[in-house]
Design a protein around this motif. Structure first.
Motif, mmCIF file in Angstrom:
data_model
loop_
_atom_site.group_PDB
_atom_site.id
_atom_site.type_symbol
_atom_site.label_atom_id
_atom_site.label_comp_id
_atom_site.label_asym_id
_atom_site.label_seq_id
_atom_site.Cartn_x
_atom_site.Cartn_y
_atom_site.Cartn_z
ATOM 1 N N ALA A 74 0.889 -1.015 -0.076
ATOM 2 C CA ALA A 74 -0.098 -0.024 0.195
ATOM 3 C C ALA A 74 0.941 1.135 0.014
ATOM 4 C CB ALA A 74 -0.818 0.025 1.285
ATOM 5 N N GLN A 75 0.523 2.135 -0.765
ATOM 6 C CA GLN A 75 1.473 3.369 -0.876
ATOM 7 C C GLN A 75 0.887 4.713 -0.284
ATOM 8 O OE1 GLN A 75 4.543 3.541 -2.811
ATOM 9 N NE2 GLN A 75 4.125 1.281 -3.036
ATOM 10 N N TRP A 76 1.729 5.080 0.233
ATOM 11 C CA TRP A 76 1.398 6.231 0.879
ATOM 12 C C TRP A 76 2.184 7.719 0.448
ATOM 13 C CZ3 TRP A 76 -2.249 6.154 4.557
ATOM 14 C CH2 TRP A 76 -2.583 4.840 4.968
ATOM 15 N N TYR A 77 1.543 8.622 0.434
ATOM 16 C CA TYR A 77 2.208 9.762 -0.309
ATOM 17 C C TYR A 77 2.026 10.900 0.780
ATOM 18 C CZ TYR A 77 0.999 7.051 -4.487
ATOM 19 O OH TYR A 77 1.043 6.018 -5.172
ATOM 20 N N TYR A 78 3.283 11.787 0.444
ATOM 21 C CA TYR A 78 3.800 12.685 1.434
ATOM 22 C C TYR A 78 2.769 14.030 0.983
ATOM 23 C CZ TYR A 78 6.972 15.479 4.388
ATOM 24 O OH TYR A 78 7.624 16.425 5.410
ATOM 25 N N GLY A 95 1.839 15.756 6.037
ATOM 26 C CA GLY A 95 1.022 14.521 6.599
ATOM 27 C C GLY A 95 1.203 13.361 5.487
ATOM 28 N N VAL A 96 0.448 12.185 5.790
ATOM 29 C CA VAL A 96 0.264 11.272 4.462
ATOM 30 C C VAL A 96 -0.995 10.963 4.093
ATOM 31 C CG1 VAL A 96 2.470 9.940 5.537
ATOM 32 C CG2 VAL A 96 0.143 9.548 6.323
ATOM 33 N N THR A 97 -1.073 10.558 2.867
ATOM 34 C CA THR A 97 -2.344 10.383 2.466
ATOM 35 C C THR A 97 -2.225 8.938 1.407
ATOM 36 O OG1 THR A 97 -4.178 10.910 1.114
ATOM 37 C CG2 THR A 97 -1.919 11.833 0.456
ATOM 38 N N ASP A 98 -3.249 8.539 1.129
ATOM 39 C CA ASP A 98 -3.116 7.389 0.208
ATOM 40 C C ASP A 98 -3.563 7.485 -1.104
ATOM 41 O OD1 ASP A 98 -5.852 7.865 0.730
ATOM 42 O OD2 ASP A 98 -6.352 5.466 1.388
ATOM 43 N N GLN A 99 -3.862 8.868 -1.197
ATOM 44 C CA GLN A 99 -4.401 9.381 -2.483
ATOM 45 C C GLN A 99 -2.984 9.902 -3.447
ATOM 46 O OE1 GLN A 99 -7.392 9.464 -3.688
ATOM 47 N NE2 GLN A 99 -8.013 8.574 -1.909
ATOM 48 N N PRO A 100 -2.682 9.297 -4.624
ATOM 49 C CA PRO A 100 -1.583 9.324 -5.350
ATOM 50 C C PRO A 100 -1.304 10.959 -5.375
ATOM 51 C CG PRO A 100 -2.865 7.671 -6.610
ATOM 52 C CD PRO A 100 -3.827 8.432 -5.304
ATOM 53 N N GLY A 101 -0.221 11.213 -5.007
ATOM 54 C CA GLY A 101 0.205 12.652 -5.558
ATOM 55 C C GLY A 101 1.537 12.654 -6.009
ATOM 56 N N VAL A 102 2.196 13.915 -5.737
ATOM 57 C CA VAL A 102 3.575 14.087 -6.250
ATOM 58 C C VAL A 102 4.643 13.521 -5.551
ATOM 59 C CG1 VAL A 102 4.997 15.823 -7.241
ATOM 60 C CG2 VAL A 102 2.637 15.866 -7.339
ATOM 61 N N LEU A 103 4.442 13.548 -4.104
ATOM 62 C CA LEU A 103 5.264 13.297 -3.441
ATOM 63 C C LEU A 103 5.177 12.013 -2.476
ATOM 64 C CD1 LEU A 103 5.871 16.454 -1.670
ATOM 65 C CD2 LEU A 103 7.446 15.806 -3.465
ATOM 66 N N ARG A 104 5.825 10.891 -2.883
ATOM 67 C CA ARG A 104 5.716 9.578 -2.351
ATOM 68 C C ARG A 104 6.476 9.522 -1.052
ATOM 69 N NH1 ARG A 104 6.835 4.320 -5.868
ATOM 70 N NH2 ARG A 104 7.538 2.950 -3.811
ATOM 71 N N ILE A 179 15.254 19.835 8.285
ATOM 72 C CA ILE A 179 15.854 20.052 7.053
ATOM 73 C C ILE A 179 14.901 19.447 6.045
ATOM 74 C CG2 ILE A 179 17.747 19.351 5.413
ATOM 75 C CD1 ILE A 179 19.055 18.784 8.499
ATOM 76 N N SER A 180 14.571 20.357 4.935
ATOM 77 C CA SER A 180 13.554 19.876 4.015
ATOM 78 C C SER A 180 14.457 19.743 2.662
ATOM 79 C CB SER A 180 12.614 20.961 3.675
ATOM 80 O OG SER A 180 12.174 21.452 4.897
ATOM 81 N N ASP A 181 13.988 18.834 1.959
ATOM 82 C CA ASP A 181 14.358 18.691 0.436
ATOM 83 C C ASP A 181 13.948 19.740 -0.416
ATOM 84 O OD1 ASP A 181 12.153 17.857 -0.161
ATOM 85 O OD2 ASP A 181 12.466 15.524 -0.708
ATOM 86 N N PRO A 182 14.480 19.635 -1.795
ATOM 87 C CA PRO A 182 13.917 20.748 -2.663
ATOM 88 C C PRO A 182 12.555 20.659 -2.847
ATOM 89 C CG PRO A 182 16.115 19.582 -3.509
ATOM 90 C CD PRO A 182 15.661 18.881 -2.368
ATOM 91 N N ALA A 183 12.044 19.737 -2.437
ATOM 92 C CA ALA A 183 10.500 19.304 -2.847
ATOM 93 C C ALA A 183 9.654 19.921 -1.536
ATOM 94 C CB ALA A 183 9.990 17.946 -3.051
ATOM 95 N N GLY A 184 10.389 20.157 -0.297
ATOM 96 C CA GLY A 184 9.825 20.700 0.719
ATOM 97 C C GLY A 184 9.588 19.492 1.728
ATOM 98 N N GLN A 185 10.064 18.408 1.232
ATOM 99 C CA GLN A 185 9.666 17.239 1.987
ATOM 100 C C GLN A 185 10.588 17.120 3.419
ATOM 101 O OE1 GLN A 185 9.319 13.933 -0.371
ATOM 102 N NE2 GLN A 185 9.231 12.595 1.245
#
Lengths: 201, 197
Positions: A74-78, A95-104, A179-185
């Motif tokens: 099951a995939q979780w997306y950031y 947070g996390v969501t199971d809806q597909p998004g840009v950030l996994r 620390i955040s990566d370039p995607a803000g994660q």
């Protein structure tokens, strides 16, 4: 041989003679065997049907097992949601969501490797972004506030996936560098000893 | 069991009735059924024929063997296969007699002449032993009450008191009593025969 024994023997002889005259008619024997043969054929049909059923079940089991092997977990997306607040210039909800998004969400290994990458990066100011803020641990989420600039909430589920809290104690309030990566994660949160002096607004 | 199933296909060894029955039940191979019929088919038919008529005996015999095909697990091995077979035969016979409203004396009297006349001489043994003695014996046997004749025939067939008790569902003392009466009824005939012999 005494008389009772002779009588018994005579009786037995007469019985055997009589029995020999009453044999099961051949047509009855044939009828029974014919029906038995019919049932035998039905049994083979039943056996063949059962074999087919067993083979089908085995096939389904193997297929299920193979599908299980190739089905991804099951995939979780950031998820980063933004909101507004009167006190802070920017509010981010991580947070996390199971809806597909840009950030996994890729788990601890990925976050660690990103952090290692951050440490090794010569241009870390460009690729990664480190900030210092006050961490407040709450029951269902963490909050990091950077003066009046930023309020960052982190969902417990995300913390669980990223396992960022290993270095942090159970202190309710502490200064941390995140620390955040370039995607803000978020890739790391670590405690720091120096507090941030907020400019007077 | 599976092993015995496979081995049985290649083995020509002799089996007892219980083994034959198990082999037949597990394999549905009619060869085993044929052997079982060869073992006990005639004895059962004789018992049924002497207790009823040839036509009824044929019907009931067939029913018995068909029951074995239809309900292979009805034999649980609590008794010998032969005892079980005769129990089934007896129950089927009584059911049929009740259905046809034949019972006890009426049946006996009705069938007496038919049975004695029914020995049509097709049997080689019958052709050789068409003695008056044998005919008298058959007549005398037919005159016995159903239950006494049954007990006597089952004993002459080789069943023990316990097995006869199982087949008939009666206590051993009752069986002993029936046997005694049956023998007493046949005594004059046997006595005459003995003296003649």
């Amino acid at each position: 041989m005494n008389r009772p024994e002779q009588t018994e023997q005579k009786l037995q002889q007469q019985y055997q003679h009589d029995k020999a005259c009453h044999v099961l008619p051949a047509h009855v024997r044939r009828a029974v065997l014919k029906q038995a043969a019919g049932r035998q054929r039905k049994n083979w049909h039943g056996l063949w049907r059962n074999t087919q059923l067993a083979l089908s079940c085995a096939f389904m089991l193997v297929l299920g097992y193979l599908l299980l092997q190739v089905t991804p977990e099951a995939q979780w997306y950031y998820q980063i949601a933004l909101s507004e607040d009167a006190q802070y210039r920017q509010v981010q909800h991580h947070g996390v969501t199971d809806q597909p998004g840009v950030l996994r969400v890729n788990g601890k290994d990925s976050a660690s490797s990103a952090y290692q990458q951050y440490l090794a990066s010569e241009q870390r100011d460009k690729a990664f972004y480190a900030q210092t803020g006050l961490l407040q641990q709450q029951a269902d989420q963490w909050q990091i506030s950077v003066c009046n600039e930023l309020l960052l909430t982190i969902d417990k589920q995300l913390l669980h996936h990223l396992q960022l809290s290993a270095d942090l104690g159970a202190v309710e309030r502490q200064w941390v560098e995140f620390i955040s990566d370039p995607a803000g994660q978020l890739v790391a949160i670590r405690p720091v000893s120096d507090a941030v002096q907020c400019p007077q607004s | 069991m599976a092993l015995s199933f496979f081995i049985s296909g290649f083995s020509a060894a002799e089996h007892n009735a219980e083994q034959l029955f198990t082999l037949y039940r597990d394999s549905a191979n009619t060869a085993y059924l044929e052997k079982l019929i060869a073992l006990y088919g005639d004895a059962l038919y004789h018992y049924l024929a002497r207790q009823s008529s040839r036509s009824l005996a044929e019907d009931v015999s067939q029913q018995c063997w068909l029951k074995l095909l239809e309900q292979p697990y009805s034999f649980r091995g609590n008794s010998s296969f032969k005892t079980w077979l005769f129990s089934v035969g007896r129950n089927c016979l009584i059911d049929e007699m009740r259905r046809h409203k034949y019972w006890q004396t009426e049946l006996d009297m009705a069938l007496l002449s038919a049975e004695v006349a029914g020995d049509d001489g097709s049997c080689p043994v019958a052709q050789l032993s068409q003695s008056q003695c044998q005919l008298k014996w058959a007549e005398q046997l037919a005159l016995l009450p159903f239950l006494q004749r049954e007990a006597l025939m089952l004993q002459l067939e080789g069943f023990s008191l316990e097995q006869i008790s199982t087949i008939t569902g009666q206590g051993e003392e009752t069986i002993k009593s029936r046997l005694r009466y049956a023998r007493q009824a046949l005594q004059p005939l046997n006595g005459d025969s003995h003296e003649q012999a």
